[in-house]
Write a protein that holds these residues in place. Structure first.
Motif, short mmCIF file in Angstrom:
data_model
loop_
_atom_site.label_atom_id
_atom_site.label_comp_id
_atom_site.label_asym_id
_atom_site.label_seq_id
_atom_site.Cartn_x
_atom_site.Cartn_y
_atom_site.Cartn_z
N ALA A 157 0.84 -1.20 0.00
CA ALA A 157 0.00 0.00 0.00
C ALA A 157 0.87 1.25 0.00
O ALA A 157 1.88 1.33 0.70
CB ALA A 157 -0.91 0.00 1.22
N THR A 158 0.48 2.23 -0.78
CA THR A 158 1.19 3.50 -0.83
C THR A 158 0.73 4.39 0.33
O THR A 158 -0.33 4.14 0.93
CB THR A 158 0.91 4.22 -2.16
N GLN A 161 -2.78 5.50 -0.21
CA GLN A 161 -3.75 4.44 0.05
C GLN A 161 -3.93 4.20 1.54
O GLN A 161 -5.05 3.95 2.01
CB GLN A 161 -3.31 3.16 -0.66
N ARG A 164 -6.12 7.05 2.78
CA ARG A 164 -7.51 6.98 2.32
C ARG A 164 -8.28 5.82 2.93
O ARG A 164 -9.44 5.97 3.32
CB ARG A 164 -7.53 6.87 0.79
N HIS A 165 -7.64 4.66 3.02
CA HIS A 165 -8.38 3.45 3.40
C HIS A 165 -8.25 3.07 4.88
O HIS A 165 -9.05 2.26 5.37
CB HIS A 165 -7.90 2.27 2.54
#
Length: 248
Positions: A157-158, A161, A164-165
């Motif tokens: 995951a960046t 990401q 956001r998540h």
């Protein structure tokens, strides 16, 4: 508790409040506690004349603008301090000192600096909301599950990401809680701002009624302010249900 039971409890609570109000009116007299019928009649009269809608719209706009500004500033400040340990260590004593200042005590300064227009009233509401949202957002950022972040990084995951998540859904409940806690204070701040310098609004109406010795007008303003808090609280709950959530 089911939705039907919750609704029944609220109806019973309102009925009990109405009963106590009416008994107090009959015991103390209309000068001290006007009857529900008198207040309802004044509300209907002002609604037909168009004064009620203008007052509620003015206070609602002031509340919305100040709340959004305060929430963005509070959440943004919390994020900035969590990103920099040095800035956090430097800023925390000043933030604690500022939080200890009664926000309503800043009204004379805001009027002195910005005059009697809309800006000082918006800033008063924003300052009332800012520190509550900051505190809850800061706590939410501290409570983000490090195991989730580590697991997401393992799967590639960046940072965007992760934010956001995981981070945003984890912090949103804290932000909404902060807004719920700050809401009654924000309405009080809006009313005080309108007491001092406004030509319309619920607070202006209460102050005018006080000057005229109009108890019905004062109680009308209290009822409208309470209804505004309940409506705004319901809107926040609806927005909270639409917000994303995560399940570790």
């Amino acid at each position: 508790m089911t939705g039907r039971m919750r609704l029944a409890a609220r109806v019973l609570g309102l009925a009990g409040l109405a009963l106590v109000w009416e008994l107090a009116s009959r015991s103390l007299g209309a000068y001290w506690v006007p009857g529900i019928g008198q207040v309802a009649g004044r509300i209907a009269q002002d609604w037909q004349a168009g004064r009620l809608l203008a007052a509620v719209a003015s206070t609602s706009a002031l509340l919305a603008a100040g709340t959004v500004l305060g929430a963005l500033a509070g959440a943004g400040l919390a994020v900035l301090l969590r990103l920099s340990a040095r800035a956090d260590a430097m800023a925390q004593p000043f933030i604690t000192a500022l939080m200890s200042i009664p926000k309503l005590g800043l009204v004379p300064l805001l009027v002195l600096w910005f005059g009697t227009g809309w800006l000082p009233k918006v800033l008063l509401v924003a300052l009332t909301v800012l520190f509550v949202v900051f505190s809850l957002t800061y706590a939410g950022l501290s409570a983000v599950d490090g195991r989730l972040l580590m697991a997401a990084r393992v799967f590639g995951a960046t940072p965007a990401q992760l934010t956001r998540h995981i981070v945003v859904p984890s912090v949103l409940p804290f932000i909404f809680t902060g807004l719920q806690v700050a809401l009654p204070w924000a309405v009080s701040a809006a009313l005080v701002g309108e007491y001092l310098a406004a030509k319309t609004g619920i607070g202006h109406g209460i102050e005018q009624a006080r000057q005229l010795g109009d108890a019905i007008g004062v109680y009308q303003g209290i009822v409208l302010a309470t209804a505004l808090v309940l409506a705004a609280s319901g809107l926040l709950r609806a927005l909270r249900r639409l917000a994303p959530d995560i399940h570790p």
